[in-house]
Write a protein that holds these residues in place. Sequence first.
Motif, PDB file in Angstrom:
ATOM      1  N   UNK A  10      91.784-111.373  78.206  1.00  0.00           N
ATOM      2  CA  UNK A  10      92.020-110.404  77.141  1.00  0.00           C
ATOM      3  C   UNK A  10      91.405-109.048  77.492  1.00  0.00           C
ATOM      4  N   UNK A  31      94.463-106.705  77.387  1.00  0.00           N
ATOM      5  CA  UNK A  31      94.500-105.969  76.131  1.00  0.00           C
ATOM      6  C   UNK A  31      93.742-104.659  76.223  1.00  0.00           C
ATOM      7  N   UNK A  32      92.585-104.696  76.893  1.00  0.00           N
ATOM      8  CA  UNK A  32      91.755-103.496  76.930  1.00  0.00           C
ATOM      9  C   UNK A  32      91.983-102.672  78.184  1.00  0.00           C
ATOM     10  N   UNK A  33      92.108-103.357  79.325  1.00  0.00           N
ATOM     11  CA  UNK A  33      92.264-102.628  80.583  1.00  0.00           C
ATOM     12  C   UNK A  33      93.673-102.126  80.795  1.00  0.00           C
ATOM     13  N   UNK A  63      88.072-113.087  79.541  1.00  0.00           N
ATOM     14  CA  UNK A  63      88.297-112.108  80.600  1.00  0.00           C
ATOM     15  C   UNK A  63      89.757-111.655  80.636  1.00  0.00           C
ATOM     16  N   UNK A  74      96.172-101.857  78.904  1.00  0.00           N
ATOM     17  CA  UNK A  74      96.662-100.959  77.863  1.00  0.00           C
ATOM     18  C   UNK A  74      96.411 -99.503  78.247  1.00  0.00           C
ATOM     19  N   UNK A  75      95.229 -99.216  78.770  1.00  0.00           N
ATOM     20  CA  UNK A  75      94.928 -97.840  79.162  1.00  0.00           C
ATOM     21  C   UNK A  75      95.527 -97.513  80.517  1.00  0.00           C
TER      22      UNK A  75
END
Lengths: 319, 341
Positions: A230, A234-236, A228, A238-239
């Motif tokens: 990451x 990393x995914x959330x 979670x 980052x945007x």
Amino acid sequence: MIRFLIRRVALGVLVMWLITVAVFGLFFVAPNNVARTLAGRQATPATIHLIEHRLGLDLPLWKQYTNFVGNALHGDLGFDYYHGVPVTQIIGQALPITLSLAIGAAVIWLLLGVFSGVLSAVRPRTFSDRSTTALALFFYSMPSFLLALLFLYFLYFRLTKAGFAIFPAGGYSGLTAGVGEWARHLILPWVALALLLAATYTRLTRGSMLDVLGEDYIRTARSKGLRERRVVLRHGLRSALTPVVTQFGIDLGQLVGGVVVTETVFSLPGLGKTAIDAINTQDLPVIIGIVIFASAAVVVANILVDIMYAVLDPRVRLH
Amino acid sequence: MALLEVDDLHVSFDTPDGLVQAVRGLTFSVERGKTLAIVGESGSGKSVSTQTITKLTRGARVSGRAIFEGEDLLTASPDHLRRVRGAKIGMIFQDPLSSLHPYYRVGWQIVEMIRAHDHSTSRRTARKRAAELLGLVGIPRPAERLDDYPHQFSGGMRQRVMIAMAMALNPVLLIADEPTTALDVTVQAQVLGVMRDLQEDFGTAIILITHDLGVVAEMSDDVVVMYAGTAMEQASRRDIFYRHHHPYTEGLLRSLPAHGGGKGRLIPIAGSPPSLINLPSGCPFAPRCPYAWDKCFRETPPLDEVFDEPGHRSACWLPHDWEGRQACEPRTETIDREETA
Ligand SMILES: Nc1ncnc2c1ncn2[C@@H]1O[C@H](COP(=O)(O)OP(=O)(O)OP(=O)(O)O)[C@@H](O)[C@H]1O
Ligand code: SF4
Ligand SMILES: [Mg+2]
């Protein structure tokens, strides 16, 4: 992308040009006696005449303007008669102080704002989210001088009276005198400034993060079996950082031109305080110099933000 | 024992308008290596129910069981769940554009998936495997395309990337949620072909969610017909097409173009599905059903075996024997609830 950047730079140049026209119009063309003002209160007619000649005020208007812009382009923002030094030297002395203040505060408010924003977004509508939001709103709506004064009162005055002289009353200690002293003098202004701005970043990060966490690709990331942490970072994040970076560039650009209230309260002789002092003493060349420098800082920051956009988002970069 | 057994699954969402009962007592199972198709109109709970199996529905109230390889995923520890996701159950979603992260290269995204489950795989090996996978799903020049971003692929190619990623660790189950709905017809056929080939090569079981009975005819072994969050009929593909019992299944098939079996998309049956907030008792399909009578509005029919065919179930009050069911005549007009109440 390259064409987009060229357009943005061209636009920046246009804005700077408009600012020089405005400054020129306000301070030189407007019907006031510039030379008299520049020469100070006790000037003799001879001094005034000399200044008029030095400034080229006896030249035709268009010539005056091109001289003004030409000099500025060569890094010559005029001469400060009040202190007897070039304006660039005044700015050169004040800038490191403003930069120290702005960048140090920026690190704090970014960490604070982004961290609390992410925490709120990950647990929306919980007690911790609501209290973070309330706290952010509290600092957001607080006048900046008030927070700075409260800091001074409690953390300098009260603490020193109680025998803990940890923080100085204000003033600046250059890096040459040691990093420790430098930081000790700046810590209160840093935090006072950072708390005000962090609130914006908390709210911005929280909102942007909540949007992003609802995206399909976040569900994909979870479906891949990622941890979670990451998924969120990393995914959330980052945007979610894109709007934060935009805001950050704009804020920093503005602060580099001078942090008027904080510098004044903590007696830091940065650009903001220098500008205020110059206004009080009607020190026109310094005012003009700082106005032009501050505008340039904002324009450059905006262009940098656009470049950052491209660095962050491949969809922008590759078009 | 089946690979996955979903039993009495309920999923609901608290919303400002009330409790949305998106899934109400859904039961089905998936056999190893087989394809189960889930069909139904928009909003019937297909996505919610399948995403709940791996607990991807956030903020939902869930009850029931989803036994996967002997363990209930709904009560499993987060760690167990994480090891199942991706490694044992691969997932593909409806919209290939928004399902891949726009900021990361596709190769990176596949490598991340591989290494999340096996950290001993070196980056280089994982990358080689990613290129292999892209080749496997029919992407030309796979090694070069690893370094492209999702927006540099067409819709069909993006969905292939999704499939490659979902298949990276040879999962035993692939859940494909309308994998071809966003694609045009020829690309649709290609993507389905890729999935079928992978299934043959690796023996993967597939849950295929679709609106499209043409796809069902082509791909599935078994079918669940869903309506208003629950199963209306479950049977083998053959029985769904040729020996269906439920009037809703019949309606779905009727809305296909003539000659059946074609590539036609679903034309909605007259009327619309009920609101999932405060569902009244009785058969949920009754307001639109050409066979409905007063009992249908009063009592909810259970999902029972019909035609004495094991595995063939229907939730309908019509006679459960073949002759009896054949003797029933649909009315040409549906009746309103008000008329019978
Ligand atoms: N997070 C949520 N909060 C509230 N209601 C939701 C939520 N997610 C889904 N629903 C509702 O649950 C119902 C079932 O949705 P679901 O997405 O499973 O339908 P579907 O069968 O997949 O439809 P489609 O074919 O359009 O994808 C819908 O009425 C939807 O509005
Ligand atoms: S139970 Fe009644 S209303 Fe429901 S499908 Fe069967 S006949 Fe139609
Ligand atoms: Mg769906």
